[in-house]
Design an enzyme around this catalytic site. Structure first.
Site, short mmCIF file in Angstrom:
data_model
loop_
_atom_site.label_atom_id
_atom_site.label_comp_id
_atom_site.label_asym_id
_atom_site.label_seq_id
_atom_site.Cartn_x
_atom_site.Cartn_y
_atom_site.Cartn_z
N LEU A 10 0.83 -1.22 0.00
CA LEU A 10 0.00 0.00 0.00
C LEU A 10 0.86 1.26 0.00
O LEU A 10 0.54 2.24 -0.67
CB LEU A 10 -0.92 0.00 1.22
CG LEU A 10 -2.06 -1.01 1.18
CD1 LEU A 10 -2.84 -0.99 2.48
CD2 LEU A 10 -3.01 -0.72 0.01
N GLU B 208 9.20 -4.21 -7.42
CA GLU B 208 8.63 -5.13 -6.42
C GLU B 208 9.23 -6.51 -6.68
O GLU B 208 9.22 -6.99 -7.81
CB GLU B 208 7.10 -5.15 -6.56
CG GLU B 208 6.40 -6.32 -5.90
CD GLU B 208 6.63 -6.43 -4.40
OE1 GLU B 208 6.42 -5.44 -3.68
OE2 GLU B 208 7.04 -7.54 -3.95
N GLN C 152 -6.70 -5.01 0.95
CA GLN C 152 -5.43 -4.67 0.31
C GLN C 152 -5.27 -5.32 -1.08
O GLN C 152 -4.72 -4.71 -1.99
CB GLN C 152 -4.31 -5.11 1.25
CG GLN C 152 -2.94 -4.61 0.87
CD GLN C 152 -1.93 -4.82 1.99
OE1 GLN C 152 -2.30 -4.91 3.16
NE2 GLN C 152 -0.66 -4.88 1.66
N TYR D 248 -13.08 -10.54 16.74
CA TYR D 248 -11.87 -11.02 17.42
C TYR D 248 -12.30 -12.25 18.21
O TYR D 248 -13.27 -12.18 18.98
CB TYR D 248 -11.32 -9.95 18.36
CG TYR D 248 -10.82 -8.74 17.61
CD1 TYR D 248 -9.58 -8.77 16.99
CD2 TYR D 248 -11.60 -7.60 17.49
CE1 TYR D 248 -9.12 -7.67 16.28
CE2 TYR D 248 -11.15 -6.50 16.78
CZ TYR D 248 -9.90 -6.54 16.18
OH TYR D 248 -9.45 -5.45 15.47
N ASP E 281 5.17 0.07 6.54
CA ASP E 281 5.69 -0.86 7.55
C ASP E 281 7.21 -0.77 7.69
O ASP E 281 7.76 -1.18 8.72
CB ASP E 281 5.31 -2.30 7.20
CG ASP E 281 3.87 -2.62 7.58
OD1 ASP E 281 3.12 -1.67 7.86
OD2 ASP E 281 3.50 -3.81 7.61
N GLY F 183 -7.38 -2.20 14.99
CA GLY F 183 -7.71 -0.80 14.75
C GLY F 183 -7.57 -0.44 13.28
O GLY F 183 -8.00 0.62 12.85
C1 LIG Z 1 0.55 -11.63 5.77
C2 LIG Z 1 0.14 -10.28 6.29
C3 LIG Z 1 -1.13 -10.10 6.79
C4 LIG Z 1 -1.52 -8.86 7.25
N1 LIG Z 1 -2.78 -8.71 7.73
C5 LIG Z 1 -3.17 -7.49 8.16
C6 LIG Z 1 -4.49 -7.27 8.64
O1 LIG Z 1 -5.29 -8.19 8.73
N2 LIG Z 1 -4.84 -6.00 9.02
C7 LIG Z 1 -3.95 -4.95 8.95
O2 LIG Z 1 -4.30 -3.80 9.28
N3 LIG Z 1 -2.70 -5.14 8.51
C8 LIG Z 1 -2.30 -6.37 8.12
N4 LIG Z 1 -1.04 -6.55 7.68
C9 LIG Z 1 -0.17 -5.39 7.64
C10 LIG Z 1 -0.49 -4.53 6.43
O3 LIG Z 1 -0.53 -5.33 5.29
C11 LIG Z 1 0.57 -3.44 6.33
O4 LIG Z 1 0.50 -2.59 7.46
C12 LIG Z 1 0.37 -2.56 5.13
O5 LIG Z 1 0.17 -3.32 4.00
C13 LIG Z 1 1.60 -1.68 4.94
O6 LIG Z 1 2.01 -1.74 3.64
P1 LIG Z 1 3.50 -1.54 3.17
O7 LIG Z 1 3.36 -1.13 1.75
O8 LIG Z 1 4.24 -0.67 4.07
O9 LIG Z 1 4.18 -2.95 3.31
P2 LIG Z 1 3.92 -4.29 2.55
O10 LIG Z 1 2.51 -4.43 2.15
O11 LIG Z 1 4.52 -5.36 3.39
O12 LIG Z 1 4.76 -4.14 1.20
C14 LIG Z 1 6.16 -4.17 1.15
C15 LIG Z 1 6.55 -4.70 -0.20
O13 LIG Z 1 7.93 -4.51 -0.40
C16 LIG Z 1 8.42 -5.61 -1.14
N5 LIG Z 1 9.88 -5.70 -0.95
C17 LIG Z 1 10.54 -5.96 0.20
N6 LIG Z 1 11.88 -5.92 -0.02
C18 LIG Z 1 12.05 -5.62 -1.34
C19 LIG Z 1 13.20 -5.45 -2.15
N7 LIG Z 1 14.44 -5.55 -1.66
N8 LIG Z 1 13.03 -5.16 -3.45
C20 LIG Z 1 11.78 -5.05 -3.98
N9 LIG Z 1 10.65 -5.21 -3.25
C21 LIG Z 1 10.79 -5.49 -1.93
C22 LIG Z 1 7.67 -6.78 -0.55
O14 LIG Z 1 7.69 -7.90 -1.43
C23 LIG Z 1 6.30 -6.20 -0.34
O15 LIG Z 1 5.44 -6.41 -1.43
C24 LIG Z 1 -0.61 -7.78 7.24
C25 LIG Z 1 0.68 -7.96 6.75
C26 LIG Z 1 1.07 -9.19 6.28
C27 LIG Z 1 2.48 -9.35 5.76
#
Ligand SMILES: Cc1cc2nc3c(=O)[nH]c(=O)nc-3n(C[C@H](O)[C@H](O)[C@H](O)COP(=O)(O)OP(=O)(O)OC[C@H]3O[C@@H](n4cnc5c(N)ncnc54)[C@H](O)[C@@H]3O)c2cc1C
Length: 537
Positions: free
Chosen positions: A15, A35, A115, A218, A302, A311
């Protein structure tokens, strides 16, 4: 010489990364997003968009699509703590959208898309705006110098290594962020709280859960602690279960037979037919990075902070980070702002992250983990002030008072710099709009009258600084039926409020001034980091 060039390299298509690429590309920035996976998440993961997130998605031009990707209106949200989906219920946290009416604070609704649905929408929009999006591409190293960042890219389909040179990098590479690790940025917080296995399954649950509601239960029973989440696909559902690697458990232990048994426990139905579709493990944690930036590299989502899902704030703040870093980078790359503007990213997003993690921890204790010891942790901010009343403090806002409060009551907004610009219902050419509809993508100077000295000053300042600045005033085309705007914005009849591209009041003046051009230019130069000495003062 690098193999390719970009103004901003975005790493990760979650995201945070997808939305950063979209917001940047729509501002005309040349973006490369890479990605490492072959596609976006197939797991529903973070579900739900708060109204401030929907406001940002509207700036990105995708709010309607995201709204349509959820179950839509007419579906009430039900959040309960229960032993099983059929009860007994220990507590009802939300029952119906009336419980969370935010229409006095925002014209935007809540979204309920997951997502897996949102990421493709964001990426399609990013591509339409000119971003290059490349899957199966992993960043395996970064090196920065005074002029830019060079990243090494691994094509995972053929093992080929190439390099890209970018002015800036947005590291949206998730919880385990390799880039954060390479930069040696540590994290603070409670750390890992537990591990969950999420299972997507198909079953006819017409007799088990409310059909016209988005349900989040929950679940706490003798067999597991987890959650049930309804999914917007007929007969498709998500249930999560705790597991314990420290006791030797692994995700491989969650065989179809075992998972089916657990689902039946959660449904309080030992015979219901269940088809398991996908099993995915994830760590629940609470971490905030010590720094959100290092030189030209910015951590988002993240990578910057990990919050328990209780939340629904992880996904929302990932999009919030993305918008914040995107508009600031775009203003710098346009030449309108100095690089000092970028200091405000860490200054503003880190306190938000700390509050989000704190609130989610308290939610986790109340909803899932009663054993969590939060002794010594402060009380969290209340949800609505947190969402609509948080005060930004950085060089990118000129705060005129010495009120130390982190939030204000969003039902009684003051329009002071650092706070969200208040929602005031107006009529534009006879059509209802909110003040919030007027902001986004550009800076706005809002006045109580149309035209006049402030508007001429805004035109001069925009030209002189090369800034996207729009002047708007009340008049025949923009009517304030309640007459309340001048007071709510604290600008009287002769003042002006300067609103940033993220809808935060940056500066305001409640009276006539001798030289509006000089006054506005001085404020903007400080805000945009064009006068480092003045900003530091
Ligand atoms: C399995 C799972 C279940 C979840 N369930 C929930 C939920 O139920 N409710 C909730 O609120 N949150 C949930 N979360 C957390 C939520 O998905 C994250 O808070 C949110 O998606 C933040 O997004 P992000 O883009 O920061 O990280 P992410 O969605 O983790 O995206 C990071 C991306 O970076 C990519 N990446 C990493 N390293 C590299 C690299 N070196 N080169 C290229 N690409 C790379 C990864 O492949 C990944 O696609 C969950 C997370 C996971 C992993």
């Amino acid at each position: 010489m690098a193999d390719e060039q970009a103004q901003v390299l975005v790493v990760g298509a979650g995201l945070a990364g997808s939305s950063a690429a979209m917001f940047l590309a729509r501002r005309g920035v040349r973006v490369l997003l890479v990605e490492r996976h072959p596609g976006t998440s197939v797991h529903p993961r973070a579900t739900g968009q708060f109204p401030p997130t929907m406001e940002l998605l509207r700036i990105g031009g995708v709010a309607d699509q995201v709204l349509a990707a959820g179950p839509g209106t007419g579906h009430d949200l039900v959040i309960r703590i229960a032993e099983t989906v059929r009860g007994p219920v220990f507590d009802t946290i939300v029952h119906g959208t009336d419980d969370i009416d935010t229409s006095a604070m925002s014209p935007a609704p809540f979204g309920m898309a997951s997502q897996d649905k949102v990421e493709p929408i964001l990426l399609a929009q990013a591509r339409d705006a000119g971003a290059t999006v490349r899957f199966d591409t992993e960043v395996v190293g970064v090196h920065q110098d005074a002029d830019g960042v060079t990243a090494r890219l691994l094509d995972r389909t053929n093992g080929r290594l190439t390099t890209v040179r970018a002015d800036y990098v947005v590291a949206a590479d998730g919880h385990r962020s390799p880039i954060r690790e390479w930069l040696g940025i540590g994290r603070q917080g409670r750390g890992a709280l537990g591990h969950q296995v999420g299972v997507i399954f198909e079953a006819d649950l017409a007799d088990h859960v409310e059909q016209d509601a988005v349900a989040l239960y929950y679940l706490r029973n003798k067999v597991f602690t987890g959650a049930y989440v309804s999914i917007d696909v007929p007969n498709r559902h998500l249930m999560t279960f705790d597991y314990h690697p420290e006791a030797g458990e692994s995700v491989a232990d969650f065989t179809t037979e075992r998972v089916t048994e657990l689902i039946r426990v959660g449904l309080a139905d030992p015979t219901v037919a269940v088809a398991v579709k996908a099993v995915q493990a994830w760590e629940m944690g609470a971490f905030v990075a010590d720094r959100f930036a290092d030189g030209r590299i910015f951590l988002a989502g993240d990578a910057a902070k990990v919050t328990p899902p209780t939340g629904g704030m992880g996904g929302n703040t990932a999009i919030g980070d993305a918008y914040d870093v995107a508009w600031k980078l775009a203003d710098v790359l346009d030449g309108a702002a100095g690089p000092a503007l970028l200091d405000s990213y860490q200054a503003e997003r880190s306190p938000v992250a700390c509050q989000v993690v704190l609130a989610s921890l308290h939610n986790a204790k109340a909803r899932m983990m009663p054993w969590l010891d939060l002794t010594g942790e402060p009380e969290p901010l209340a949800p609505l002030p947190m969402m609509f009343g948080f005060r930004h403090r950085s060089g990118a806002v000129l705060i005129e008072d010495d009120d130390p409060a982190p939030v204000e009551d969003p039902q009684r907004p003051t329009g002071r710099p650092g706070f969200r610009a208040p929602h005031v219902p107006l009529l534009s050419d006879g059509e209802p709009v909110s003040t919030i509809d007027l902001f986004g993508d550009h800076w706005t100077l809002l006045t109580s009258t149309e035209g006049g000295v402030w508007h001429r000053a805004a035109e001069r300042a925009a030209n002189e600084l090369g800034l996207r600045l729009t002047a708007l005033g009340l008049g025949p085309d923009l009517v304030d039926p309640t007459g309340g705007l001048p007071e709510v914005y604290g600008i009287g009849d002769a003042g002006a409020s300067l609103v940033r591209p993220d809808g935060v009041v940056a500066w305001r003046c409640d009276h006539e001034v001798d030289d509006p051009v000089a006054t506005l230019l001085a404020a903007l130069r400080r805000l945009l980091g064009r006068e480092p000495a003045a900003r530091a003062a």
